[in-house]
Design a protein around this motif. Structure first.
Motif, PDB file in Angstrom:
ATOM      1  N   GLU A   8      47.105  -5.696 -45.360  1.00 33.84           N
ATOM      2  CA  GLU A   8      46.526  -6.226 -46.598  1.00 33.84           C
ATOM      3  C   GLU A   8      47.497  -7.223 -47.235  1.00 33.84           C
ATOM      4  N   ARG A  23      41.525  -3.825 -46.383  1.00 35.66           N
ATOM      5  CA  ARG A  23      41.024  -2.860 -45.399  1.00 35.66           C
ATOM      6  C   ARG A  23      39.596  -2.430 -45.699  1.00 35.66           C
ATOM      7  N   ARG A  80      40.352  -1.509 -54.831  1.00 30.68           N
ATOM      8  CA  ARG A  80      40.999  -2.667 -54.205  1.00 30.68           C
ATOM      9  C   ARG A  80      40.511  -3.978 -54.825  1.00 30.68           C
ATOM     10  N   ASP A 138      48.517   5.543 -57.963  1.00 31.25           N
ATOM     11  CA  ASP A 138      48.015   5.319 -56.606  1.00 31.25           C
ATOM     12  C   ASP A 138      49.003   4.410 -55.873  1.00 31.25           C
ATOM     13  N   GLU A 148      49.142   3.421 -52.836  1.00 27.68           N
ATOM     14  CA  GLU A 148      48.537   2.430 -51.945  1.00 27.68           C
ATOM     15  C   GLU A 148      48.092   1.197 -52.725  1.00 27.68           C
ATOM     16  N   ARG A 161      51.207  -0.759 -53.920  1.00 28.74           N
ATOM     17  CA  ARG A 161      51.774  -1.643 -52.889  1.00 28.74           C
ATOM     18  C   ARG A 161      50.908  -2.887 -52.699  1.00 28.74           C
ATOM     19  N   LEU A 162      49.592  -2.687 -52.737  1.00 30.32           N
ATOM     20  CA  LEU A 162      48.680  -3.824 -52.594  1.00 30.32           C
ATOM     21  C   LEU A 162      48.868  -4.815 -53.741  1.00 30.32           C
TER      22      LEU A 162
END
Length: 262
Positions: A96, A107, A113, A191, A193, A196-197
């Motif tokens: 990503e 993803r 997202r 979160d 994830e 990081r995104l």
């Protein structure tokens, strides 16, 4: 929600200084932070208080309809709103990031997202708007600085120069106080994830670097304008002092003249 067609187009519109979310209908709301509404089967609109609307998978006509529907809730609506767009490709096995073609790879197209992308694109759109605005002001301030370097006497409209200082302070207040360019959104706090995104995409859009560069320009504009105002005031002060000296000399001459006549 079924998987949207690829690539997914996303556009951010900076339409005004603030959007009052309290006045909006929330019948199709699917998430908050930003206020996220489902449009049709695959589209989303995400509305930020600081004046940006980010829309995913919508046609230009649908976007225009949504923006027009917000007009009563927008404060200081811009005649020429800033727009920033991107394309999103969905690949479950991809890393990503923002690829070399300028496409954002995700993803999946989950709301979380897409909200991360919306936060980055909204902040980038605001930065672009103020970068352009500051660029125009910076050109005028640069001419003032060049005039001082040549040793020319300061002149000009103090009201206009004070206006430049006010504009610089207003931009700082909006980017720091409302948009919070360098702050992470709440949706990523718990979160890892999404965190990081957000970090990856925000870095690739250079949000922090652009914010620092903008702050430096604003600071230089303020300091240059303040220096110029000080010089103008000093020059006016000297002129007043000379007026006083001339009046005193005239009074002395008149007094001597009266003495000589008697």
């Amino acid at each position: 929600m079924s998987e949207p067609m690829q690539p997914l187009t996303v556009r951010a519109w900076f339409i005004g200084s603030r959007i009052d979310l309290r006045e909006l209908s929330r019948g199709s709301t699917v998430a908050l932070g930003p206020l996220t509404m489902l449009i049709g089967q695959h589209g989303y609109s995400m509305i930020f208080r600081f004046g940006v609307v980010v829309m995913f998978g919508l046609s230009e006509a649908e976007e225009k309809e949504i923006i027009n529907g917000l007009k009563d809730s927008v404060h200081n609506r811009y005649d020429q709103p800033e727009c920033e767009s991107a394309e999103i490709t969905i690949d479950a096995s991809a890393s990503e990031r923002l690829d070399t073609d300028g496409r954002i790879k995700l993803r999946d197209a989950s709301v979380g997202r897409l909200q991360v992308v919306a936060h980055v694109l909204a902040k980038s759109c605001v930065l672009s708007y103020y970068e352009n605005s500051v660029g125009q002001v910076f050109d005028r301030i640069e001419r003032l600085a060049e005039r001082l370097c040549r040793g020319e006497s300061p002149h000009g409209d103090k009201k206009e120069i004070l206006g430049e200082i006010g504009n610089a302070l207003l931009i700082q207040a909006r980017t720091v106080g409302r948009v919070e360019i360098t702050e992470k959104p709440e949706i990523v706090w718990d979160d890892m994830e999404l965190d990081r995104l957000y970090e990856r995409i925000a870095t690739e859009y250079e949000l922090r670097d652009r914010d620092v560069a903008l702050a430096r320009k604003l600071d230089l504009i303020s300091r240059t304008a303040e220096t110029y105002i000080d010089l103008v005031n000093h020059r006016q002060g000297l002129r007043v002092e000379w007026y006083i000296v001339v009046l005193i000399v005239l009074e002395i001459v008149l007094s001597l003249w009266q003495i000589l006549l008697h």
